[in-house]
Scaffold this active site. Structure first.
Site, PDB file in Angstrom:
ATOM      1  N   CYS A  30       0.827  -1.247   0.060  1.00 51.88           N
ATOM      2  CA  CYS A  30       0.150   0.123  -0.027  1.00 51.88           C
ATOM      3  C   CYS A  30       0.834   1.400  -0.121  1.00 51.88           C
ATOM      4  CB  CYS A  30      -0.877  -0.103   1.321  1.00 51.88           C
ATOM      5  SG  CYS A  30      -1.658   1.575   1.807  1.00 51.88           S
ATOM      6  N   CYS A  33       0.451   3.607   2.788  1.00 49.56           N
ATOM      7  CA  CYS A  33       0.895   3.153   4.099  1.00 49.56           C
ATOM      8  C   CYS A  33       2.333   3.477   4.120  1.00 49.56           C
ATOM      9  CB  CYS A  33       0.391   1.562   4.237  1.00 49.56           C
ATOM     10  SG  CYS A  33      -1.310   1.015   4.308  1.00 49.56           S
TER      11      CYS A  33
END
Length: 107
Positions: A30, A33
């Site tokens: 991600c 992230c």
């Protein structure tokens, strides 16, 4: 630096913690992230002793992510006394994460 935990650590590290806890639920794949990671690490350093700042890779904590109803990452959840007191989904501003720690009683 934020400490990495696994799903098996959840009860001891989060639910039974004597101090407020901020948990970053993330995925290695991600991009938001990865962008959030340095901020989470910085908060861990700043709030050490006042709160735990932890990271949980959802691939290693599927049961926890499911129980929390996490449908998107990053999801950052604050706990106090084993209870959720707030959460942020998606990449947010540093101030919003600091407010979330405040919701957990961290000054």
């Amino acid at each position: 630096m934020a400490r990495q935990i696994r799903g098996a650590d959840w009860e001891a590290e989060v639910l039974r913690s004597p101090v407020p806890v901020l948990v970053d639920l993330y995925s290695k794949h991600c991009n938001p992230c990865q962008a959030l990671a340095p901020l989470i690490d910085r908060l861990a350093g700043e709030y050490g002793g006042k709160a735990k700042v932890l990271k949980l890779n959802i691939a290693e904590g599927v049961e926890v992510a499911t129980a929390l109803g996490v449908s998107s990452v990053p999801t950052v959840v604050a706990f106090r006394g084993g209870n959720e007191v707030g959460r942020l989904v998606g990449l947010r501003s540093e101030q919003q994460y600091r407010r979330l720690l405040g919701q957990a009683g961290v000054e």
